[in-house]
Design an enzyme around this catalytic site. Structure first.
Site, PDB file in Angstrom:
ATOM      1  N   GLY A   1       0.815  -1.210   0.000  1.00  0.00           N
ATOM      2  CA  GLY A   1       0.000   0.000   0.000  1.00  0.00           C
ATOM      3  C   GLY A   1       0.846   1.256   0.000  1.00  0.00           C
TER       4      GLY A   1
ATOM      5  N   ALA B   1       9.126  14.090  -5.425  1.00  0.00           N
ATOM      6  CA  ALA B   1       9.263  14.896  -6.636  1.00  0.00           C
ATOM      7  C   ALA B   1       8.733  14.086  -7.810  1.00  0.00           C
ATOM      8  CB  ALA B   1      10.730  15.245  -6.856  1.00  0.00           C
TER       9      ALA B   1
ATOM     10  N   LYS C   1       6.305  22.326  -9.861  1.00  0.00           N
ATOM     11  CA  LYS C   1       7.696  22.012 -10.169  1.00  0.00           C
ATOM     12  C   LYS C   1       7.927  22.165 -11.667  1.00  0.00           C
ATOM     13  CE  LYS C   1      10.904  18.138 -10.442  1.00  0.00           C
ATOM     14  NZ  LYS C   1      11.121  16.693 -10.317  1.00  0.00           N
TER      15      LYS C   1
ATOM     16  N   VAL D   1       1.856 -10.440   4.899  1.00  0.00           N
ATOM     17  CA  VAL D   1       1.907 -11.710   4.175  1.00  0.00           C
ATOM     18  C   VAL D   1       3.059 -12.524   4.745  1.00  0.00           C
ATOM     19  CG1 VAL D   1       2.385 -12.785   1.952  1.00  0.00           C
ATOM     20  CG2 VAL D   1       0.934 -10.740   2.067  1.00  0.00           C
TER      21      VAL D   1
ATOM     22  N   THR E   1      12.198   9.756 -11.380  1.00  0.00           N
ATOM     23  CA  THR E   1      11.594   8.870 -12.374  1.00  0.00           C
ATOM     24  C   THR E   1      10.795   7.702 -11.807  1.00  0.00           C
ATOM     25  OG1 THR E   1      13.775   7.853 -12.480  1.00  0.00           O
ATOM     26  CG2 THR E   1      13.170   9.348 -14.261  1.00  0.00           C
TER      27      THR E   1
ATOM     28  N   GLY F   1      10.754   5.986 -24.838  1.00  0.00           N
ATOM     29  CA  GLY F   1      11.574   6.375 -23.708  1.00  0.00           C
ATOM     30  C   GLY F   1      11.230   7.780 -23.269  1.00  0.00           C
TER      31      GLY F   1
HETATM   32  C1  LIG Z   1      15.802   7.808  -1.116  1.00  0.00           C
HETATM   33  C2  LIG Z   1      14.675   7.717  -2.053  1.00  0.00           C
HETATM   34  C3  LIG Z   1      14.148   8.870  -2.637  1.00  0.00           C
HETATM   35  C4  LIG Z   1      13.113   8.798  -3.556  1.00  0.00           C
HETATM   36  N1  LIG Z   1      12.665   9.931  -4.169  1.00  0.00           N
HETATM   37  C5  LIG Z   1      11.723   9.834  -5.134  1.00  0.00           C
HETATM   38  C6  LIG Z   1      11.253  10.972  -5.832  1.00  0.00           C
HETATM   39  O1  LIG Z   1      11.636  12.089  -5.542  1.00  0.00           O
HETATM   40  N2  LIG Z   1      10.353  10.815  -6.819  1.00  0.00           N
HETATM   41  C7  LIG Z   1       9.884   9.579  -7.175  1.00  0.00           C
HETATM   42  O2  LIG Z   1       9.092   9.462  -8.109  1.00  0.00           O
HETATM   43  N3  LIG Z   1      10.286   8.489  -6.496  1.00  0.00           N
HETATM   44  C8  LIG Z   1      11.192   8.578  -5.495  1.00  0.00           C
HETATM   45  N4  LIG Z   1      11.595   7.454  -4.848  1.00  0.00           N
HETATM   46  C9  LIG Z   1      10.965   6.203  -5.135  1.00  0.00           C
HETATM   47  C10 LIG Z   1       9.620   6.134  -4.428  1.00  0.00           C
HETATM   48  O3  LIG Z   1       9.782   6.290  -3.065  1.00  0.00           O
HETATM   49  C11 LIG Z   1       8.954   4.818  -4.708  1.00  0.00           C
HETATM   50  O4  LIG Z   1       8.936   4.573  -6.053  1.00  0.00           O
HETATM   51  C12 LIG Z   1       7.552   4.841  -4.224  1.00  0.00           C
HETATM   52  O5  LIG Z   1       7.504   5.188  -2.892  1.00  0.00           O
HETATM   53  C13 LIG Z   1       6.900   3.530  -4.415  1.00  0.00           C
HETATM   54  O6  LIG Z   1       7.277   2.612  -3.490  1.00  0.00           O
HETATM   55  P1  LIG Z   1       6.508   1.243  -3.416  1.00  0.00           P
HETATM   56  O7  LIG Z   1       5.070   1.521  -3.288  1.00  0.00           O
HETATM   57  O8  LIG Z   1       6.912   0.410  -4.568  1.00  0.00           O
HETATM   58  O9  LIG Z   1       7.097   0.570  -2.134  1.00  0.00           O
HETATM   59  P2  LIG Z   1       6.909   0.903  -0.503  1.00  0.00           P
HETATM   60  O10 LIG Z   1       6.645   2.340  -0.364  1.00  0.00           O
HETATM   61  O11 LIG Z   1       8.065   0.299   0.076  1.00  0.00           O
HETATM   62  O12 LIG Z   1       5.623   0.142  -0.189  1.00  0.00           O
HETATM   63  C14 LIG Z   1       5.629  -1.235   0.048  1.00  0.00           C
HETATM   64  C15 LIG Z   1       4.306  -1.668   0.602  1.00  0.00           C
HETATM   65  O13 LIG Z   1       4.269  -3.068   0.688  1.00  0.00           O
HETATM   66  C16 LIG Z   1       3.851  -3.445   1.976  1.00  0.00           C
HETATM   67  N5  LIG Z   1       4.472  -4.729   2.287  1.00  0.00           N
HETATM   68  C17 LIG Z   1       5.760  -5.090   2.160  1.00  0.00           C
HETATM   69  N6  LIG Z   1       5.925  -6.361   2.552  1.00  0.00           N
HETATM   70  C18 LIG Z   1       4.716  -6.809   2.940  1.00  0.00           C
HETATM   71  C19 LIG Z   1       4.242  -8.041   3.452  1.00  0.00           C
HETATM   72  N7  LIG Z   1       5.042  -9.082   3.638  1.00  0.00           N
HETATM   73  N8  LIG Z   1       2.931  -8.138   3.714  1.00  0.00           N
HETATM   74  C20 LIG Z   1       2.088  -7.102   3.531  1.00  0.00           C
HETATM   75  N9  LIG Z   1       2.488  -5.927   3.057  1.00  0.00           N
HETATM   76  C21 LIG Z   1       3.790  -5.785   2.761  1.00  0.00           C
HETATM   77  C22 LIG Z   1       4.298  -2.324   2.873  1.00  0.00           C
HETATM   78  O14 LIG Z   1       3.551  -2.299   4.046  1.00  0.00           O
HETATM   79  C23 LIG Z   1       4.019  -1.138   1.989  1.00  0.00           C
HETATM   80  O15 LIG Z   1       2.667  -0.788   2.079  1.00  0.00           O
HETATM   81  C24 LIG Z   1      12.601   7.532  -3.889  1.00  0.00           C
HETATM   82  C25 LIG Z   1      13.089   6.390  -3.298  1.00  0.00           C
HETATM   83  C26 LIG Z   1      14.119   6.463  -2.390  1.00  0.00           C
HETATM   84  C27 LIG Z   1      14.641   5.233  -1.759  1.00  0.00           C
END
Ligand SMILES: Cc1cc2nc3c(=O)[nH]c(=O)nc-3n(C[C@H](O)[C@H](O)[C@H](O)COP(=O)(O)OP(=O)(O)OC[C@H]3O[C@@H](n4cnc5c(N)ncnc54)[C@H](O)[C@@H]3O)c2cc1C
Lengths: 515, 497
Positions: free
Chosen positions: A14, A52, A80, A187, A345, A435
């Site tokens: 989530g 961002a 932005k 999970v 990105t 791209g």
């Molecule tokens: C330092 C940093 C800076 C960033 N800056 C930017 C930016 O400026 N712009 C941009 O576009 N992107 C940025 N990103 C990337 C961005 O943060 C992610 O792409 C975005 O948050 C999506 O993350 P996600 O939803 O894939 O994963 P997460 O945010 O990690 O979400 C994972 C989800 O899975 C759930 N989960 C995990 N394991 C389990 C389990 N076993 N059972 C149940 N639930 C589980 C967690 O509870 C959570 O809800 C950055 C990333 C980093 C590391």
């Protein structure tokens, strides 16, 4: 045919990717008897950074019928127009990579060739002066672009700085309204069929949730795609060596900039992202060249306002899952791959994956060719973003730190080397359709970081020196006047916060209407 | 200002088009352009061309008035290609430039056609094309702004007389600043690196330059002599080796290029204002020259004449096109068959790509590499398209057509076919000559139906879909009926001097 239709879709995670996926599927599959369940674990939490964005997010919202004013209010968003890179090419340098164009094409030839001709004569200004979004951003101005192609106000587009957590909450409400069911829980086990497909997941509580199609949005862990399906990961850290980050939000202090800052450090770079209610700060670094403590100290000593939360440390490996779609599971978001946030990105890549998933939406037979095509297209997107990011590190003259020595001297992918050689030879930017980053972006980074061609397109020589000078002055003046007409970013935010009118139609483009 | 010289060798279409494009791109004090005309017949298409829509963009970029050009080149408006008896005996399908149907609820139009087809619907796919409806009714017109804003379009290109077109290009180039020298090549003067220093003519005249264009047709007179040159034959990929060209009287309508299958290969006709070019391309393994000649004569409706002989054609390409300081353009670079391809497009795309990459001031090593890569990719996709046409040609199964299923395909074409067969999705490739919509309509119009439709159409209201598609067809045919008569509008539009 009906019995082949997928009925149960299960999304694990989530975070931004989980809720963006849920919202988009709920929108596109509505009235189609699909059941969508999203499982997330409060105990695990989300990465909680990622603020961002790129202009494409506007297209995503528009497609889902989300009102932009409402979205901005819900996410404490600011506008932005680009990213400012400081100290990348060498110490003391700064340039803005804008969401927009430089000058304009004249007689079918890109503007930068005209600029180069003057540059070789020792005339003209930095190319920044010929781009409205650069000039306006530097003056902390903002206004909606216009769609009339004759107007200089059509030469840019815009994105947002957002509170990603609030965006996820917003999308959660949107999704739940459309029938998405959220399950709280972790999970702990995954069940597979004989053919390796995932049949169900089991939560800590013992509850078992079955499905036909699983979307892994579980973040770096890749609970399904990696832990269960062992899909494998392509590691790109030899090209993009940063592997850690420390982030800490602070209270607003100083100006509300309409751009993101990316300031190069001795072993990485710092970001600064202005939101309405706080500033996002972070330091991305390579642990081989700096300790966590030093990295954190660097961040702390550069934060303007008061800290709102303790610094949070993150670890990552730059790269990409070998297959984003494997069997009946698609990885979207961090589970699919990680490219560092230098050009904002990640959310874009989430969005692209979602759009392609909808385009290639399967039935229970899982179309073989469709899955392959999805993977091929996602690979292409990742690779092209990757090469563009590598350029930022590699095109440097910095020799003040071992990290930069490494980046300057590392071998780079052949395609990127060829692209750079073509630009050096005669200012040519390789064009492609599949791209994200196109000519203006490559020009911004090349010229901003000291990759200067040794020749330009000879077509521009049709102008006499004085004609050229006059044209360049005209463009500069036009942009200068236009920027002057634009209100300050913070004023515009106040005045137009609640207004839906006047916002131009969103396009799947980084650069605005003309492209 | 500069003494930089570009030298073109050739006297056919490719040479004059290259000259016109170069003199248009570079003013004389920037780059001087010289053309050496050997004054012999160049082995390249020379009678008529069936253009792509890019042709009109080319003219616009040269600021050539389309109306004058049409008057001077016996041109007709082209709305598309008519496949007669191609994939099915008795079936006619018009492959128009403009779109087929329009997107509904964010889903590609053709998916709805696939859905209805699966429910037993037999509506011809070109009923959804305004271009096809217009062409069938011999109507043409320029859509007004309102219609365009509503999403209608009637894209067109031209059929032109190539010798008149060459004349026009020559006039344009000379008016700009082209210098023409008459003479035949005796030998090349190369420097130690293998770059051409000069063309030495049989008259003894030495024509020096900085860069050279081989526009000598499929003899590839210049590049053939450069180190490492190699010709890659497409004898398996495009298995034809003979062509008969005949010129007959004006056709009833000029709006479509006609294509049909015959035992030895295929027949094509390009209608100009006052005459028609008929050609039969075949494989002599499956058809004797005599039988082919009879078929061609019948097709064209002309008298047998000794002056017409089957020409030998050798489909294939040079391995590299830009070698050292020499670039092969048109037939000197590659020989496609004329099946669904425009020679003018081939030439123009080559010279425009050169202009996009050339640096007069310094080295061009990476530019050459890039040119060769892009052109190889472009050619490969054109070959894919031509092969697809051959695969679709199922109305005939004997003779040449017994071998078409064995033609080796690229991975890209294979991917296109399997992905489309599965669910009507079109695989993306970089550097395509044809838009995705063109591939889709070619496939569906020639009865290549996918096994399944888009999943997002599951559970949609079928009755409503039938109704909306019916409306689309009606709007198209009504709109077509309101256009002008082809002859009338052509008469008014083309300016005769
Ligand atoms: C330092 C940093 C800076 C960033 N800056 C930017 C930016 O400026 N712009 C941009 O576009 N992107 C940025 N990103 C990337 C961005 O943060 C992610 O792409 C975005 O948050 C999506 O993350 P996600 O939803 O894939 O994963 P997460 O945010 O990690 O979400 C994972 C989800 O899975 C759930 N989960 C995990 N394991 C389990 C389990 N076993 N059972 C149940 N639930 C589980 C967690 O509870 C959570 O809800 C950055 C990333 C980093 C590391």
């Amino acid at each position: 045919m009906q019995e082949e239709q997928i009925k149960q879709i299960v999304i694990i995670g989530g975070g931004t990717s989980g809720w963006m996926t849920a919202a988009a599927l709920a929108h596109f599959l509505k009235n189609k008897s699909y059941a969508i369940t999203l499982i997330e674990s409060e105990a695990i939490g989300t990465v909680g950074v990622g603020e961002a964005t790129l202009p494409h997010l506007r297209f995503f919202n528009q497609t889902l019928g989300i009102d932009e004013a409402e979205f901005m209010a819900a996410t404490n968003a600011t506008y932005k127009m680009g990213i400012e890179f400081s100290n990348w090419g060498k110490m003391g340098d700064a340039y803005i990579h804008p969401f927009g164009e430089y000058g304009r094409e004249i007689n079918g030839v890109a503007f930068h060739h005209y600029w180069l001709r003057q540059h070789f004569q020792g005339l003209g200004k930095s190319i920044d002066y010929y781009s409205l979004p650069v000039v306006a951003a530097a003056q902390q101005k903002f206004m909606f672009p216009m769609s009339d192609e004759r107007s200089v106000f059509s030469t840019y587009s815009y994105a947002f700085h957002i509170d990603a957590g609030m965006y996820a909450s917003y999308l959660r409400k949107y999704s739940e309204n459309l029938g998405v069911v959220r399950e709280e829980g972790k999970v702990v086990a995954v069940n597979q069929r004989d053919n390796g497909e995932i049949s169900s997941v089991q939560l800590e509580t013992g509850a078992v949730i079955g499905g036909d199609f699983f979307i892994d949005c579980s973040g770096f862990r890749g609970v399904l795609i990696e832990q269960t399906l062992k899909t494998g990961y392509e590691n790109w850290s030899h090209w993009l060596p940063c592997n850690r980050a420390v982030a800490a939000p602070s209270e607003l202090d100083g100006a509300l900039l309409p751009y993101t800052k990316a300031i190069a450090q001795v072993a990485g770079w710092r970001w600064r992202i202005p939101l309405r209610h706080r500033t996002g700060n972070g330091h991305v670094y390579c642990s081989e060249f700096i300790t966590d403590q030093d990295a954190c100290d660097t961040l702390m000593s550069n934060i303007d306002g008061k800290l709102i939360a303790d610094p949070k440390f993150l670890q990552f490996t730059t790269g990409k899952r070998k297959k984003a779609w494997n069997k009946n599971c698609v990885a979207i978001g961090l589970s699919g791959g990680f490219l560092e946030p230098l050009e904002s990105t990640s959310i874009y890549l989430i969005q692209i994956a979602i759009m392609k998933l909808i385009e290639f939406f399967p039935d229970k037979k899982f179309d073989l060719a469709g899955v392959d095509e999805f993977n091929r297209l996602m690979d292409m997107e990742y690779l092209r973003v990757r090469d563009f990011l590598i350029l930022h590190y590699h095109a440097t003259q910095r020799n003040d730190a071992p990290f930069w020595d490494y980046c300057r001297n590392m071998s780079i992918p052949d395609e990127l080397a060829h692209k750079m050689a073509l630009f050096r030879e005669r200012g040519h930017v390789v064009e492609y359709q599949g791209g994200l980053f196109l000519e203006p972006s490559w020009v911004a980074v090349y010229l901003g970081q000291g990759v200067v061609p040794s020749a330009y397109d000879p077509r521009v020589n049709w102008m006499t020196n004085s004609q050229l000078e006059k044209t360049m002055l005209e463009i500069e003046a036009l942009i200068d006047r236009a920027a002057m007409q634009m209100p300050a970013h913070h004023v515009f935010l106040e005045q137009h916060q609640a207004k839906t009118n006047g916002r131009p139609r969103a396009l799947m483009s980084l650069y605005g209407g003309r492209q | 200002m500069t003494s930089h010289r570009l030298v073109i060798y050739g006297g056919g279409v490719s040479a004059w088009v290259t000259a016109a494009a170069l003199t248009n791109a570079y003013t004389v004090d920037v780059l001087k352009v010289v053309l050496v005309n050997p004054g012999v017949n160049t082995k390249e298409p020379s009678i008529a061309d069936s253009g792509f829509t890019s042709l009109r963009r080319f003219h616009a970029s040269m600021r050539i008035s389309e109306r004058e050009l049409m008057g001077q080149t016996s041109a007709t408006f082209k709305l598309g290609a008519l496949y007669k008896n191609w994939s099915k005996p008795g079936q006619n399908f018009i492959h128009g430039f403009s779109n087929y149907g329009s997107m509904l609820d964010g889903i590609d139009f053709h998916q709805y056609a696939v859905l209805l087809h699966q429910c037993g619907d037999t509506t011809a796919f070109d009923a959804y094309s305004l271009a096809a409806q217009a062409a069938a009714a011999k109507k043409f017109g320029f859509l007004n702004k309102d219609l365009v804003e509503q999403g209608f379009n009637l894209d067109y290109s031209l059929h032109v007389d190539l010798s008149q077109y060459s004349q026009l290009m020559q006039t344009c180039a000379v008016r700009k600043h082209l210098e023409v020298i008459c003479g035949q090549l005796d030998h090349l003067n190369l420097d130690a690196d293998g770059n051409i220093k000069a063309l030495v003519l049989t008259s003894g005249e030495v024509v020096g330059g900085d860069f050279f264009f081989d526009c000598s047709g499929s003899d590839s007179v210049l590049v053939r002599q450069l180190p490492g040159d190699k010709f890659l034959k497409w004898d398996k990929e495009l298995p034809v080796n003979k062509q008969i060209d005949l010129v007959g009287g004006a056709a009833k309508s000029g709006l479509c290029t006609d294509l049909s299958v015959c035992r030895g290969g295929w027949l094509k006709s390009i209608p100009l204002k006052d005459k028609t070019l008929y050609s039969l391309t075949y494989n002599s393994e499956y058809e004797s020259d005599d039988a082919a000649m009879t078929a061609a004569i019948n097709f064209a409706g002309v008298e047998l004449s000794d002056a017409v002989q089957p020409l030998t054609i050798v489909p294939g390409r040079r391995e590299r096109f830009w070698v050292k300081n020499c670039l092969a353009i048109g037939a000197a670079a590659g020989n496609f068959t004329e099946l669904t391809f425009s020679y003018l497009h081939h030439v123009q795309s080559g010279v425009l790509r050169f202009i996009d990459l050339y640096s007069a001031a310094g080295v061009n090593d990476f530019s050459a590499q890039q040119y060769n890569q892009l052109t190889s990719d472009e050619y490969a996709r054109v070959l894919d398209y031509q092969q697809l046409n051959l695969l679709l040609g199922a109305a005939e199964s004997s003779g040449f057509w017994s071998c078409t299923s064995k033609i080796p395909r690229t991975a890209e074409l294979q991917r296109k076919l399997s992905l489309f067969k599965e669910r009507g999705k079109l695989a993306f490739e970089e550097y395509e000559t044809w838009m995705p919509g063109s591939w889709v309509s070619l496939l569906l119009g020639n009865n290549y139906w996918p096994e399944k439709h888009d999943v997002l159409l599951n559970g949609c209201n079928l009755e409503l879909v039938v109704k909306r598609l019916g409306q689309m067809r009606m709007v198209n045919s009504n709109l077509a009926a309101q256009l002008s008569d082809e002859d009338e509008i052509l008469g008014k539009y083309a300016i005769l001097k």
